[in-house]
Design a protein around this motif. Structure first.
Motif, PDB file in Angstrom:
ATOM      1  N   SER A 191       0.816  -1.220   0.000  1.00 42.57           N
ATOM      2  CA  SER A 191       0.000   0.000   0.000  1.00 42.57           C
ATOM      3  C   SER A 191       0.846   1.265   0.000  1.00 42.57           C
ATOM      4  O   SER A 191       0.370   2.323  -0.388  1.00 42.57           O
ATOM      5  N   VAL A 192       2.099   1.181   0.458  1.00 46.02           N
ATOM      6  CA  VAL A 192       3.003   2.315   0.633  1.00 46.02           C
ATOM      7  C   VAL A 192       2.419   3.292   1.666  1.00 46.02           C
ATOM      8  O   VAL A 192       2.789   4.448   1.729  1.00 46.02           O
ATOM      9  N   THR A 193       1.486   2.828   2.466  1.00 45.44           N
ATOM     10  CA  THR A 193       0.865   3.626   3.518  1.00 45.44           C
ATOM     11  C   THR A 193       0.684   2.725   4.741  1.00 45.44           C
ATOM     12  O   THR A 193      -0.355   2.061   4.860  1.00 45.44           O
ATOM     13  N   PRO A 194       1.705   2.652   5.610  1.00 44.63           N
ATOM     14  CA  PRO A 194       1.590   1.769   6.768  1.00 44.63           C
ATOM     15  C   PRO A 194       0.289   2.015   7.537  1.00 44.63           C
ATOM     16  O   PRO A 194      -0.103   3.152   7.781  1.00 44.63           O
ATOM     17  N   GLY A 195      -0.394   0.921   7.852  1.00 43.41           N
ATOM     18  CA  GLY A 195      -1.657   0.985   8.582  1.00 43.41           C
ATOM     19  C   GLY A 195      -2.876   0.966   7.695  1.00 43.41           C
ATOM     20  O   GLY A 195      -3.976   0.661   8.154  1.00 43.41           O
ATOM     21  N   ASP A 196      -2.731   1.311   6.403  1.00 46.71           N
ATOM     22  CA  ASP A 196      -3.848   1.298   5.453  1.00 46.71           C
ATOM     23  C   ASP A 196      -3.601   0.213   4.410  1.00 46.71           C
ATOM     24  O   ASP A 196      -2.618   0.269   3.667  1.00 46.71           O
ATOM     25  N   ALA A 197      -4.512  -0.737   4.337  1.00 45.19           N
ATOM     26  CA  ALA A 197      -4.367  -1.848   3.406  1.00 45.19           C
ATOM     27  C   ALA A 197      -4.814  -1.457   2.005  1.00 45.19           C
ATOM     28  O   ALA A 197      -5.667  -0.603   1.813  1.00 45.19           O
ATOM     29  N   CYS A 198      -4.238  -2.110   1.035  1.00 44.56           N
ATOM     30  CA  CYS A 198      -4.523  -1.926  -0.391  1.00 44.56           C
ATOM     31  C   CYS A 198      -4.880  -3.299  -0.954  1.00 44.56           C
ATOM     32  O   CYS A 198      -4.253  -4.291  -0.610  1.00 44.56           O
ATOM     33  N   SER A 199      -5.885  -3.353  -1.827  1.00 40.82           N
ATOM     34  CA  SER A 199      -6.265  -4.612  -2.472  1.00 40.82           C
ATOM     35  C   SER A 199      -5.907  -4.574  -3.949  1.00 40.82           C
ATOM     36  O   SER A 199      -6.069  -3.553  -4.610  1.00 40.82           O
ATOM     37  N   VAL A 200      -5.440  -5.720  -4.434  1.00 43.99           N
ATOM     38  CA  VAL A 200      -5.095  -5.878  -5.842  1.00 43.99           C
ATOM     39  C   VAL A 200      -5.720  -7.188  -6.312  1.00 43.99           C
ATOM     40  O   VAL A 200      -5.657  -8.198  -5.612  1.00 43.99           O
ATOM     41  N   THR A 201      -6.315  -7.153  -7.498  1.00 44.36           N
ATOM     42  CA  THR A 201      -6.951  -8.345  -8.056  1.00 44.36           C
ATOM     43  C   THR A 201      -6.153  -8.845  -9.252  1.00 44.36           C
ATOM     44  O   THR A 201      -5.816  -8.069 -10.156  1.00 44.36           O
ATOM     45  N   PHE A 202      -5.856 -10.150  -9.224  1.00 45.69           N
ATOM     46  CA  PHE A 202      -5.104 -10.822 -10.278  1.00 45.69           C
ATOM     47  C   PHE A 202      -5.976 -11.930 -10.866  1.00 45.69           C
ATOM     48  O   PHE A 202      -6.736 -12.564 -10.138  1.00 45.69           O
ATOM     49  N   GLU A 203      -5.834 -12.196 -12.163  1.00 44.57           N
ATOM     50  CA  GLU A 203      -6.529 -13.314 -12.796  1.00 44.57           C
ATOM     51  C   GLU A 203      -5.565 -14.104 -13.662  1.00 44.57           C
ATOM     52  O   GLU A 203      -4.557 -13.567 -14.127  1.00 44.57           O
ATOM     53  N   ASP A 204      -5.937 -15.359 -13.880  1.00 46.77           N
ATOM     54  CA  ASP A 204      -5.222 -16.223 -14.813  1.00 46.77           C
ATOM     55  C   ASP A 204      -3.722 -16.212 -14.550  1.00 46.77           C
ATOM     56  O   ASP A 204      -2.916 -16.025 -15.461  1.00 46.77           O
ATOM     57  N   VAL A 205      -3.349 -16.427 -13.286  1.00 51.15           N
ATOM     58  CA  VAL A 205      -1.935 -16.433 -12.900  1.00 51.15           C
ATOM     59  C   VAL A 205      -1.378 -17.835 -13.089  1.00 51.15           C
ATOM     60  O   VAL A 205      -1.956 -18.811 -12.607  1.00 51.15           O
ATOM     61  N   THR A 206      -0.266 -17.919 -13.813  1.00 56.49           N
ATOM     62  CA  THR A 206       0.413 -19.199 -13.995  1.00 56.49           C
ATOM     63  C   THR A 206       1.870 -19.069 -13.595  1.00 56.49           C
ATOM     64  O   THR A 206       2.496 -18.024 -13.773  1.00 56.49           O
ATOM     65  N   VAL A 207       2.386 -20.159 -13.041  1.00 59.47           N
ATOM     66  CA  VAL A 207       3.795 -20.288 -12.704  1.00 59.47           C
ATOM     67  C   VAL A 207       4.249 -21.590 -13.343  1.00 59.47           C
ATOM     68  O   VAL A 207       3.597 -22.623 -13.169  1.00 59.47           O
TER      69      VAL A 207
END
Length: 189
Positions: free
Chosen positions: A157-173
């Motif tokens: 989040s680059v903001t300690p104490g405040d969470a950030c959400s990120v959505t990923f799809e179709d992830v392959t390893v």
């Protein structure tokens, strides 16, 4: 990983082939290391690829993306490719253990890249983005990596104490030197 005061979480929706990763963290820049990392371990040459649908705008430099790391030590060598909340794409590099992480933003915030790929072949890590049906390399570095590396999804989040959400799809390893089908990111880490 590193300076994180609020534990992160990773939620997998297997039916939709989607991950939502939520975390705060101080940054992934210079000597500031604090982020959430959902990873799998790969021996030898490998690739992580996926679609990044969005980065919650907690701070303009909040970020989400794909990372390869030499280890889980906060000072480990690593490469990152993803996007910041303001819409630009970003590469991050710490090419050796203890080296400061360097950042470079690129692209157009009004037309954000959604599909990203990191390839690790020996010590060479190549960051590519997809435009239409074509993969375009955007950066490549020699990174001090061992035989086994960690590859995964990274959110900060680059903001300690405040969470950030990120959505990923179709992830392959997957391993690049094996005749195997793409694998999905392991859900037990």
């Amino acid at each position: 990983m590193g300076e994180v005061t609020v534990p992160g979480e990773s939620v997998s929706d297997v039916g939709a082939d989607r991950w939502t990763v939520t975390c705060e963290g101080v940054n992934i820049y210079l000597d500031q290391i604090g982020f959430h990392y959902r990873y799998a371990t790969v021996a030898g040459d490998g690739r992580i690829e996926g679609t990044l649908l969005g980065v919650e705008d907690v701070y303009p430099f909040s970020k989400g993306g794909f990372m390869v790391r030499e280890s889980l030590d906060p000072e480990a060598a690593h490469g990152f490719l993803g996007r910041i909340a303001s819409g630009e794409s970003e590469v991050l590099w710490a090419t050796g253990r203890g080296a400061p992480t360097r950042s470079q933003q690129f692209g157009n915030a009004n037309e954000p890249v959604e599909r990203f790929r990191l390839d690790r072949v020996g010590l060479l890590v190549t960051a590519s983005v997809r435009h239409g049906d074509t993969w375009v390399p955007v950066d490549q570095r020699r990174v001090s990596l061992g035989e086994r590396v960690h590859v995964g999804l990274t959110v900060c989040s680059v903001t300690p104490g405040d969470a950030c959400s990120v959505t990923f799809e179709d992830v392959t390893v997957r391993r690049l030197d094996a005749d195997e089908d793409d694998g999905r990111l392991d859900v037990d880490r």
